[in-house]
Scaffold this motif. Structure first.
Motif, PDB file in Angstrom:
ATOM      1  N   SER A 114       0.856  -1.186   0.000  1.00  0.00           N
ATOM      2  CA  SER A 114       0.000   0.000   0.000  1.00  0.00           C
ATOM      3  C   SER A 114       0.893   1.237   0.000  1.00  0.00           C
ATOM      4  CB  SER A 114      -0.910  -0.011   1.227  1.00  0.00           C
ATOM      5  OG  SER A 114      -0.143  -0.080   2.413  1.00  0.00           O
ATOM      6  N   ALA A 115       0.336   2.363  -0.383  1.00  0.00           N
ATOM      7  CA  ALA A 115       1.110   3.598  -0.479  1.00  0.00           C
ATOM      8  C   ALA A 115       1.786   3.964   0.838  1.00  0.00           C
ATOM      9  CB  ALA A 115       0.222   4.744  -0.959  1.00  0.00           C
ATOM     10  N   ASP A 116       1.175   3.607   1.956  1.00  0.00           N
ATOM     11  CA  ASP A 116       1.762   3.923   3.259  1.00  0.00           C
ATOM     12  C   ASP A 116       2.676   2.818   3.783  1.00  0.00           C
ATOM     13  OD1 ASP A 116      -0.043   1.969   4.051  1.00  0.00           O
ATOM     14  OD2 ASP A 116      -1.183   3.284   5.387  1.00  0.00           O
ATOM     15  N   GLY A 117       2.806   1.730   3.030  1.00  0.00           N
ATOM     16  CA  GLY A 117       3.707   0.646   3.418  1.00  0.00           C
ATOM     17  C   GLY A 117       3.142  -0.337   4.423  1.00  0.00           C
ATOM     18  N   THR A 118       1.886  -0.195   4.812  1.00  0.00           N
ATOM     19  CA  THR A 118       1.343  -1.045   5.872  1.00  0.00           C
ATOM     20  C   THR A 118       0.772  -2.366   5.377  1.00  0.00           C
ATOM     21  OG1 THR A 118      -0.803   0.062   5.807  1.00  0.00           O
ATOM     22  CG2 THR A 118       0.838   0.937   7.368  1.00  0.00           C
ATOM     23  N   GLU A 119       0.338  -2.456   4.126  1.00  0.00           N
ATOM     24  CA  GLU A 119      -0.245  -3.687   3.585  1.00  0.00           C
ATOM     25  C   GLU A 119       0.671  -4.255   2.507  1.00  0.00           C
ATOM     26  OE1 GLU A 119      -4.541  -3.701   2.729  1.00  0.00           O
ATOM     27  OE2 GLU A 119      -4.436  -1.576   3.276  1.00  0.00           O
ATOM     28  N   THR A 120       0.973  -5.527   2.608  1.00  0.00           N
ATOM     29  CA  THR A 120       1.838  -6.187   1.634  1.00  0.00           C
ATOM     30  C   THR A 120       1.002  -7.002   0.662  1.00  0.00           C
ATOM     31  OG1 THR A 120       3.652  -6.309   3.221  1.00  0.00           O
ATOM     32  CG2 THR A 120       3.726  -7.840   1.353  1.00  0.00           C
ATOM     33  N   TYR A 121       1.254  -6.810  -0.635  1.00  0.00           N
ATOM     34  CA  TYR A 121       0.565  -7.573  -1.676  1.00  0.00           C
ATOM     35  C   TYR A 121       1.469  -8.663  -2.245  1.00  0.00           C
ATOM     36  CZ  TYR A 121      -2.729  -3.779  -1.290  1.00  0.00           C
ATOM     37  OH  TYR A 121      -3.628  -2.876  -0.788  1.00  0.00           O
ATOM     38  N   ALA A 122       2.747  -8.374  -2.358  1.00  0.00           N
ATOM     39  CA  ALA A 122       3.719  -9.360  -2.846  1.00  0.00           C
ATOM     40  C   ALA A 122       5.090  -8.959  -2.317  1.00  0.00           C
ATOM     41  CB  ALA A 122       3.737  -9.396  -4.374  1.00  0.00           C
ATOM     42  N   GLU A 123       5.952  -9.952  -2.149  1.00  0.00           N
ATOM     43  CA  GLU A 123       7.314  -9.644  -1.731  1.00  0.00           C
ATOM     44  C   GLU A 123       8.275 -10.629  -2.349  1.00  0.00           C
ATOM     45  OE1 GLU A 123       8.175 -10.217   2.496  1.00  0.00           O
ATOM     46  OE2 GLU A 123       6.221 -11.176   2.644  1.00  0.00           O
ATOM     47  N   GLY A 124       9.512 -10.204  -2.450  1.00  0.00           N
ATOM     48  CA  GLY A 124      10.494 -11.082  -3.055  1.00  0.00           C
ATOM     49  C   GLY A 124      11.890 -10.519  -2.979  1.00  0.00           C
ATOM     50  N   HIS A 125      12.769 -11.154  -3.728  1.00  0.00           N
ATOM     51  CA  HIS A 125      14.136 -10.657  -3.847  1.00  0.00           C
ATOM     52  C   HIS A 125      14.664 -10.964  -5.237  1.00  0.00           C
ATOM     53  CE1 HIS A 125      15.518 -14.826  -2.730  1.00  0.00           C
ATOM     54  NE2 HIS A 125      16.358 -14.546  -3.701  1.00  0.00           N
ATOM     55  N   ARG A 126      15.713 -10.255  -5.588  1.00  0.00           N
ATOM     56  CA  ARG A 126      16.365 -10.453  -6.874  1.00  0.00           C
ATOM     57  C   ARG A 126      17.863 -10.351  -6.665  1.00  0.00           C
ATOM     58  NH1 ARG A 126      14.668  -7.349 -12.354  1.00  0.00           N
ATOM     59  NH2 ARG A 126      16.499  -6.131 -11.914  1.00  0.00           N
ATOM     60  N   VAL A 127      18.599 -11.235  -7.306  1.00  0.00           N
ATOM     61  CA  VAL A 127      20.054 -11.232  -7.223  1.00  0.00           C
ATOM     62  C   VAL A 127      20.595 -10.710  -8.550  1.00  0.00           C
ATOM     63  CG1 VAL A 127      22.137 -12.621  -6.896  1.00  0.00           C
ATOM     64  CG2 VAL A 127      20.023 -13.215  -5.652  1.00  0.00           C
ATOM     65  N   LEU A 128      21.393  -9.648  -8.460  1.00  0.00           N
ATOM     66  CA  LEU A 128      22.042  -9.065  -9.641  1.00  0.00           C
ATOM     67  C   LEU A 128      23.533  -9.351  -9.575  1.00  0.00           C
ATOM     68  CD1 LEU A 128      20.531  -5.465  -9.643  1.00  0.00           C
ATOM     69  CD2 LEU A 128      19.787  -7.413 -10.986  1.00  0.00           C
ATOM     70  N   VAL A 129      24.154  -9.485 -10.730  1.00  0.00           N
ATOM     71  CA  VAL A 129      25.607  -9.606 -10.820  1.00  0.00           C
ATOM     72  C   VAL A 129      26.097  -8.517 -11.764  1.00  0.00           C
ATOM     73  CG1 VAL A 129      27.544 -11.066 -11.499  1.00  0.00           C
ATOM     74  CG2 VAL A 129      25.529 -12.089 -10.401  1.00  0.00           C
ATOM     75  N   ARG A 130      27.017  -7.712 -11.288  1.00  0.00           N
ATOM     76  CA  ARG A 130      27.634  -6.656 -12.105  1.00  0.00           C
ATOM     77  C   ARG A 130      28.587  -7.345 -13.067  1.00  0.00           C
ATOM     78  NH1 ARG A 130      30.446  -3.294 -14.629  1.00  0.00           N
ATOM     79  NH2 ARG A 130      31.384  -1.432 -13.751  1.00  0.00           N
ATOM     80  N   VAL A 131      28.487  -7.026 -14.351  1.00  0.00           N
ATOM     81  CA  VAL A 131      29.357  -7.649 -15.346  1.00  0.00           C
ATOM     82  C   VAL A 131      30.108  -6.596 -16.150  1.00  0.00           C
ATOM     83  CG1 VAL A 131      27.996  -9.771 -15.578  1.00  0.00           C
ATOM     84  CG2 VAL A 131      27.509  -7.835 -17.068  1.00  0.00           C
ATOM     85  N   ASP A 132      31.262  -7.007 -16.627  1.00  0.00           N
ATOM     86  CA  ASP A 132      32.060  -6.192 -17.542  1.00  0.00           C
ATOM     87  C   ASP A 132      31.502  -6.421 -18.944  1.00  0.00           C
ATOM     88  OD1 ASP A 132      34.514  -6.341 -19.591  1.00  0.00           O
ATOM     89  OD2 ASP A 132      34.934  -4.818 -18.050  1.00  0.00           O
ATOM     90  N   PHE A 133      31.155  -5.360 -19.638  1.00  0.00           N
ATOM     91  CA  PHE A 133      30.527  -5.509 -20.944  1.00  0.00           C
ATOM     92  C   PHE A 133      31.426  -6.245 -21.940  1.00  0.00           C
ATOM     93  CE2 PHE A 133      29.849  -3.957 -25.293  1.00  0.00           C
ATOM     94  CZ  PHE A 133      28.592  -4.496 -25.507  1.00  0.00           C
TER      95      PHE A 133
END
Length: 160
Positions: A114-133
C-alpha cells in the motif's frame, strides 16, 4: 515520480524502518480478466521502482553498454511470493532494500505494498551480478554504487 518519502493528500510522508518506499501506479489496463493485477506486473513494478531509485542517485543508461558501468548487470535469480491481490488501479508503493552486497553480486528485497507501506501484496528478492561488458564476466561494483546500496541495507534479524 520521486524517490523521496511518499507524499499524499492524507497523512505522510510515509516511512519504513529500513530501505525506501518508492511510489508506483497501477493502471486499469494492468488488471487481468479477473480484475486483479496481472502476476507479471508485480516484478515490473519493483523493477520500475528500482530504476527510479537508481536514476535519482545519478545512475542512468544511455544505450551504450560499453560505458554503462554499474548499470551493466544481469539477473541471476528472482523469487516472488504473492500475499494478496491488488484489485483496483491506483497509487501503491514499492518498499526497496538491500539484503546482501557482495563484491560483484547484490541481493535486493522488495515488497509491493500500500502507499503507506502497511499492507503487503507481494514480496520477493532479486540477485544481480555486475558484469564487464567486454567480457561478460563478473566485475566489482564501483565504490559509489556500493555506498548507495549500503545505505539501503536491511538490518540483520534481531539487530537493534
Amino acid at each position: 515520480m520521486s524517490v523521496e518519502p511518499l507524499q499524499t493528500a492524507g497523512p505522510g510522508p510515509y516511512t519504513v524502518p529500513y530501505g525506501r518506499l518508492v511510489p508506483v501506479t497501477v493502471y486499469f489496463d494492468d488488471l487481468d480478466a479477473l480484475g486483479m493485477l496481472h502476476n507479471a506486473r508485480y516484478p515490473l513494478l519493483a523493477e520500475r521502482a528500482w530504476g527510479e531509485y537508481w536514476h535519482a542517485q545519478g545512475f542512468a543508461f544511455d544505450g551504450d553498454w560499453a560505458t554503462a558501468g554499474d548499470m551493466c548487470n544481469v539477473i541471476k535469480e528472482m523469487r516472488l511470493t504473492y500475499e494478496r491481490p491488488i484489485t483496483r488501479a491506483g497509487r501503491y508503493a514499492a518498499h526497496l532494500w538491500v539484503e546482501r552486497l557482495g563484491r560483484t553480486g547484490l541481493t535486493y528485497g522488495f515488497r509491493i505494498c500500500s502507499a503507506d507501506g502497511t499492507e503487503t501484496y507481494a514480496e520477493g528478492h532479486r540477485v544481480l551480478v555486475r558484469v564487464d561488458f567486454a567480457t561478460m564476466r563478473p566485475t566489482p561494483w564501483s565504490d559509489r554504487a556500493r555506498a548507495i546500496a549500503d545505505g539501503l541495507r536491511r538490518p540483520e534479524a534481531g539487530a537493534a
